[in-house]
Write an enzyme that holds these catalytic residues in place. Sequence first.
Site, short mmCIF file in Angstrom:
data_model
loop_
_atom_site.label_atom_id
_atom_site.label_comp_id
_atom_site.label_asym_id
_atom_site.label_seq_id
_atom_site.Cartn_x
_atom_site.Cartn_y
_atom_site.Cartn_z
N HIS A 162 39.63 60.73 18.93
CA HIS A 162 40.33 61.52 17.83
C HIS A 162 41.09 61.09 17.25
O HIS A 162 41.49 60.69 16.20
CB HIS A 162 41.45 62.96 18.21
CG HIS A 162 41.51 62.55 19.08
ND1 HIS A 162 42.46 63.11 20.57
CD2 HIS A 162 42.45 61.32 19.26
CE1 HIS A 162 42.68 62.78 21.25
NE2 HIS A 162 43.25 61.16 20.60
N ARG A 181 27.81 68.00 12.67
CA ARG A 181 28.02 68.52 14.10
C ARG A 181 28.50 69.40 14.25
O ARG A 181 29.97 69.45 14.86
CB ARG A 181 29.43 66.55 14.00
CG ARG A 181 28.75 65.18 13.62
CD ARG A 181 28.80 64.23 14.25
NE ARG A 181 28.57 62.77 14.22
CZ ARG A 181 28.81 61.74 13.48
NH1 ARG A 181 29.36 62.33 12.62
NH2 ARG A 181 27.93 61.42 13.66
N ARG A 199 23.27 70.44 12.69
CA ARG A 199 22.50 69.48 13.75
C ARG A 199 22.70 71.22 14.45
O ARG A 199 24.42 71.10 15.41
CB ARG A 199 23.38 68.78 13.94
CG ARG A 199 22.67 68.32 15.29
CD ARG A 199 22.41 67.12 15.82
NE ARG A 199 24.51 66.53 16.05
CZ ARG A 199 24.70 65.34 16.00
NH1 ARG A 199 24.18 64.49 15.78
NH2 ARG A 199 26.77 65.26 16.78
N GLU A 217 16.20 59.89 17.87
CA GLU A 217 17.35 58.87 17.74
C GLU A 217 16.96 58.42 19.24
O GLU A 217 18.38 57.90 19.93
CB GLU A 217 18.71 59.29 17.97
CG GLU A 217 18.85 61.21 18.58
CD GLU A 217 20.61 61.70 18.30
OE1 GLU A 217 21.39 61.41 17.86
OE2 GLU A 217 19.76 63.04 18.85
N ASN A 250 22.90 55.56 15.60
CA ASN A 250 24.55 55.82 16.33
C ASN A 250 23.94 55.52 18.04
O ASN A 250 23.70 54.98 18.95
CB ASN A 250 25.23 56.29 16.21
CG ASN A 250 25.72 56.47 15.40
OD1 ASN A 250 25.73 55.41 14.61
ND2 ASN A 250 26.58 57.56 14.88
N ASP A 251 22.50 56.34 18.44
CA ASP A 251 22.17 56.73 19.54
C ASP A 251 20.67 55.70 19.79
O ASP A 251 20.63 55.36 20.64
CB ASP A 251 21.99 57.88 20.07
CG ASP A 251 22.54 59.25 20.20
OD1 ASP A 251 23.31 58.45 21.30
OD2 ASP A 251 23.62 59.80 19.46
N ARG A 297 27.43 53.50 24.08
CA ARG A 297 28.11 52.92 22.88
C ARG A 297 29.55 53.63 23.22
O ARG A 297 30.56 53.31 21.95
CB ARG A 297 27.35 54.11 21.55
CG ARG A 297 27.67 55.42 22.21
CD ARG A 297 26.62 56.60 21.01
NE ARG A 297 27.59 57.21 20.14
CZ ARG A 297 27.58 57.94 19.02
NH1 ARG A 297 26.29 58.70 19.14
NH2 ARG A 297 27.77 58.81 18.08
N CYS A 334 21.14 59.58 8.82
CA CYS A 334 22.33 59.89 9.70
C CYS A 334 23.85 59.51 10.40
O CYS A 334 24.38 59.52 10.03
CB CYS A 334 22.80 61.43 9.99
SG CYS A 334 22.40 61.28 11.60
C1 PEP Z 1 23.57 59.34 16.06
O1 PEP Z 1 23.03 59.53 17.01
O2 PEP Z 1 23.09 58.13 14.87
C2 PEP Z 1 24.26 60.33 15.35
C3 PEP Z 1 24.20 60.55 13.74
O3 PEP Z 1 24.62 61.66 15.62
P1 PEP Z 1 26.23 60.90 17.04
O4 PEP Z 1 26.49 59.60 16.41
O5 PEP Z 1 27.01 62.39 16.11
O6 PEP Z 1 25.53 61.28 17.94
MG MG Z 2 22.68 60.76 17.90
#
Ligand code: PEP
Ligand code: MG
Length: 583
Positions: free
Chosen positions: A198, A305, A345, A443, A466-467, A477, A514
């Site tokens: 956070h 999110r 989402r 992802e 990201n995933d 991650r 995203c």
């Molecule tokens: C991602 O995985 O890139 C994504 C946008 O979702 P989050 O970061 O919430 O897992």
């Molecule tokens: Mg994700």
Amino acid sequence: MASFTLHGIPVSRGIAIGRAHLLAPAALEVKHYLIGEEQVEDEVQRLQDAIATVHRDLQTLWKDLPSDAPAELGAFIDVHVLILSDPMISEQPLNIIRSRHYNAEWALVTQIDELSAQFDEIEDAYLRERRNDIQQVGERVLKVLTGTESKLPRLANVDEASAHMIVVAHDISPADMLQFRDRAFGGFVTDLGGQNSHTAIVARSLDIPAAVGMFNASALIAQDDWVIIDGDAGVVIVDPTPIVLDQYRERQAQLTRERKKLGKLKKTPAITRDGTAVSLMANIELPEDCAAAMEAGASGVGLFRSEFLFLGRTGYHNRLPSEDEQFESYRKAVVAMKGRPVTIRTLDIGADKPLDTAEETALNPALGLRAIRYCLAEPQMFLVQLRAILRASAFGPIKMLIPMLAHAFEIDQTLIMVEQAKAQLRAANRKFDAAIPVGAMIEIPAAALTLPLFVKRMDFLSVGTNDLIQYTLAIDRVDHEVAHLYNPLHPAILQLLATTIAVGAKAGIPVSVCGEMAGDIKLTRLLLGMGLREFSMHPAQILAVKNEVLNSDLTTIVPRTRKILRTYETSAIAEAVELLRAV
Ligand code: PEP
Ligand code: MG
């Protein structure tokens, strides 16, 4: 003292230069001793009084929350109040004093350590990081008990040096961050934290340079040391030489000039030099973030999110937001976006059991019952969310985005459940958009390698880089020990990304990105060159990305990108991507 450099995780952009102000953790100063039977009730009373004081402090913080404070701060204070009220904190330490005759501080630390260990076992990365909230609440009580409440210097005493104060701490609670809002506070450095912590989230929403996950920065940096935070690189330079200091001052001044210039682009349409229109959307966590999205000129919300509506309540409250409550949040967002589309989402969370026992917790939480897997395993809960989203679609354009899909049957089951939710609403005479678009997050590598299954069934795709990076490169991650391996330019990532964009275009369905890659200006041209036309990012990044778009010419970028996609040496890729920015 000689200059030295520390490396951590970059979570918020920009450069901050100033003197260190250290916040010492109270837990380090705690005395442990056994008390006599006759002292037990006094000790219990002392702890109860300290808890009551912190309760009052938090209420005051909440009440005095400035109207322009980021929405997350209020939510985080709520979480702290809930934690403090939970019998695990408000009663169990009292039992420890009575049964083991520990002094109040020791009893509290024992209980906090016990709870923290349980939190470490939680599957979901976000919930796992809530362990820090528990520790921060514990810290607050400890500080009252030991009389070491660390307040920042009062504004009246702020001199030239502390006007650019860099807060250095083992960890900072969002409530404590409130203290810094009204001060000329430059940035912060913490030992703990990751991309999802956070502190990182609040830093981004305040748009303050920050570096987290710095291991032992708070032990290495001394009070009043000169510190430079390079928020883009996640680097902290302590006691810099005059030459380095000058270089960073120059870069900082340049960034300020650039920001001013960017502010003028708010209403400019995002169109490349050769006339290609690009859509720049916002990632939000709560409906209140729509204000920042509109302010930055976002063409919609590309990722809401929704799990943020659920966090902080499961475990402490043991209840999920009701259909009406969720509906109200989704409606608020779509109304705030004034006709621009909002992509919601569905819940992306791990197990709904924050205080799981170790035996029940998966060994590899990132590979466990997450996101859509969890929703399909809890169909009643999922239907509540689907109905809430559908009901909000009567108030403006909403799209539904499904996270973590990998199998055709998961898509099919999800779509059946969407139809089921629609049927339930029809039976209840509720209005909704019957043609609501439903899209898939790409992802998981398996999804990116089996796109025909997805384009056949879905209305749009959104790549969660990201995933995708986490799963393709096998890097947790949130584990800072492998953060250096997290490379968006790994050729495997570029292949999966380029294929997804190309397959979507061929099938005629929109594809967006995203993940964090979409907001990284160093990558904007590469993504444009792959054919990406929809980017979704934190609102604070939109104008800088727009500036890149405005200065891009696809006629030169596309052939160069094709060449990059035929390159496999990471260093050559990095060099070519950098050169793309020079054309
Ligand atoms: C991602 O995985 O890139 C994504 C946008 O979702 P989050 O970061 O919430 O897992
Ligand atoms: Mg994700």
